[in-house]
Design an enzyme around this catalytic site. Sequence first.
Site, PDB file in Angstrom:
ATOM      1  N   HIS A   1      -3.571  -5.152   0.592  1.00  0.00           N
ATOM      2  CA  HIS A   1      -2.976  -5.553   1.879  1.00  0.00           C
ATOM      3  C   HIS A   1      -2.961  -7.080   2.015  1.00  0.00           C
ATOM      4  O   HIS A   1      -3.881  -7.662   2.595  1.00  0.00           O
ATOM      5  CB  HIS A   1      -3.787  -4.969   3.033  1.00  0.00           C
TER       6      HIS A   1
ATOM      7  N   CYS B   1       0.826  -1.217   0.000  1.00  0.00           N
ATOM      8  CA  CYS B   1       0.000   0.000   0.000  1.00  0.00           C
ATOM      9  C   CYS B   1       0.861   1.268   0.000  1.00  0.00           C
ATOM     10  O   CYS B   1       1.368   1.631  -1.050  1.00  0.00           O
ATOM     11  CB  CYS B   1      -1.003  -0.045   1.146  1.00  0.00           C
TER      12      CYS B   1
ATOM     13  N   GLU C   1      -1.318  -8.869   3.983  1.00  0.00           N
ATOM     14  CA  GLU C   1      -1.129  -9.325   5.375  1.00  0.00           C
ATOM     15  C   GLU C   1      -2.434  -9.776   6.020  1.00  0.00           C
ATOM     16  O   GLU C   1      -2.426 -10.614   6.920  1.00  0.00           O
ATOM     17  CB  GLU C   1      -0.456  -8.232   6.219  1.00  0.00           C
TER      18      GLU C   1
HETATM   19  N1  GLN Z   1      -2.045   6.775   2.523  1.00  0.00           N
HETATM   20  C1  GLN Z   1      -2.178   5.968   1.382  1.00  0.00           C
HETATM   21  C2  GLN Z   1      -3.560   6.099   0.746  1.00  0.00           C
HETATM   22  O1  GLN Z   1      -4.476   6.519   1.350  1.00  0.00           O
HETATM   23  C3  GLN Z   1      -1.877   4.534   1.680  1.00  0.00           C
HETATM   24  C4  GLN Z   1      -2.883   3.898   2.596  1.00  0.00           C
HETATM   25  C5  GLN Z   1      -2.379   2.636   3.251  1.00  0.00           C
HETATM   26  O2  GLN Z   1      -1.178   2.365   3.258  1.00  0.00           O
HETATM   27  N2  GLN Z   1      -3.276   1.868   3.837  1.00  0.00           N
HETATM   28  O3  GLN Z   1      -3.737   5.746  -0.388  1.00  0.00           O
END
Ligand code: GLN
Length: 544
Positions: free
Chosen positions: A506, A381, A508
């Site tokens: 994600h 992310c 994880e």
């Molecule tokens: N801040 C980034 C976004 O909003 C990544 C978000 C995250 O890592 N969950 O896209």
Amino acid sequence: MKVLVVSGGVISGLGKGITTSSLGRLLKARGIPVTILKIDPYLNVDAGTMNPYQHGEVFVLDDGTEADLDLGNYERFLGQSLSGAHNLTTGKIYRAVIEKERRGDYLGNTVQIIPHVTGEIKRAIREVAQSAGAEVVLVEVGGTVGDIESMPFLEALRELSYELGDGHMVFVHTTLVPVVGPVGEAKTKPTQHSVRELRAIGIRPNLIVARGPLPLSPDIKAKISLFCDVPPEAVISVPDQSTVYEVPLVLEAQGVGPLLERLLGLPERRPDYGAWKEFLATYRRAQGSIEIAVVGKYTELRDAYLSHSEAFHHCQGHLGCDIRLQWYDAEDIAKNPALLGRIERSDGVLVPGGFGARGVEGKVLAIELARTRGIPYLGVCYGFQMAAIEFARNVLSLPGANTTEVDAQTPDPVVCLLEQQKGLSEMGGTMRLGTQRVVLTPGSKIAQCYGATEIWERHRHRYEINPAYLDRFQAHGLKITGHAVDGRLESFELANHPFFVGVQFHPEFLSRPEAPHPLYLALVRAALARKEVPIPAATPPIVS
Ligand code: GLN
């Protein structure tokens, strides 16, 4: 419907979530359909707007609910995916009651905590049991008995136990038995007080799970039994373990399975732990350690990255190598570049998700190191978005490249707000959330990891890689390898690098002890190869 309630006494952070998950696993090992529901007595509707320093990581469910991290423990222990209905908060309950009041559902009545709020809580619990088709629903009550916030929930559970009748509800109370003084004496007084508190609310515990550094001696168990009015065999000792995945077997060894069957009026069954025991055996005999550098900004609180650490534990129990996580605060790296020397000696680098400006420059430095020195890298992310920024700055020679989340005026907005996010005024539950289909490029490294070209992964973000830069990325060796159905970029990887993979989603959240996530396995395998440790031949189960 049978209900098993887990409450907590003395202090928070005792491992109530792990106790609840382990009890769930113990019943599931007997073939009983179970599900778990978490009560968080705070006023937030969900965990999505909270800083990870408050309650640890925000765990994202398939349906996009931003939930308490214990939902992650439940999913990992049960091997089942849960929905947002499995996380009740005071905010959610009050919102439902107030909406009903406005609609006129209680017309003519004074709306009160009892019976309206407690009624709503009971309705939500029954609904979860029904929709999950569970024979036993486990309910974990967050916080500590005696907190004002949790009172309506405990009252609702007391009422429910009366409504369901004998043999349908079991109360498990988790407490701390501290060991104090020069001779290391185990103290039962805090447990006595917290059980008294519970009984004052009208709840009598059937089981006491005593947490502490050491196993309880028989005389301490007997003392707790006498003062707290539970039989000695219902005083269960759960000392600290090398891995939380041992806890179901610690409970099993003290006869908790047959005891619950008796208390809940269920037939006696032999437990079958299947691959769980193999996982533990491999985990225990792990050797040949490798070091993975995790570069984030909430590193002082390990719970902020819980699912990542667990994903590596799952790899350890599958590959049999000891995985050491080295935590780096990204802000420190930017202030003290000498830390990069240590990261360079690690066998792999992970940059997890994150938000805001703090620490981003340190992350970019760590990613540059991983890219240029051939250190295996997984970017998740924000770690994916940061890898794009690093590449734009240092390979495409766009030194001002940034995300508009950090610098709205950047000359090169390599990462920018998602179209659907523009003009949004509410922050709660409005990111791009939950499970989405991702199509992978055949023959790419990532497709090889999954052994598939179509995967489903969970998301939580507002920003995305700006498609205007993709051609330049590709022309310089950053291969685009994954897209969402709407064409949105989901993953890339570097050609000519042992393992450099970034993903917008994600992974994880989907790793489980019996099915480690393929991307973590791939990172660890690449790290083993870098260290020239022989890689075990076993093919991993695929998560999809
Ligand atoms: N801040 C980034 C976004 O909003 C990544 C978000 C995250 O890592 N969950 O896209």
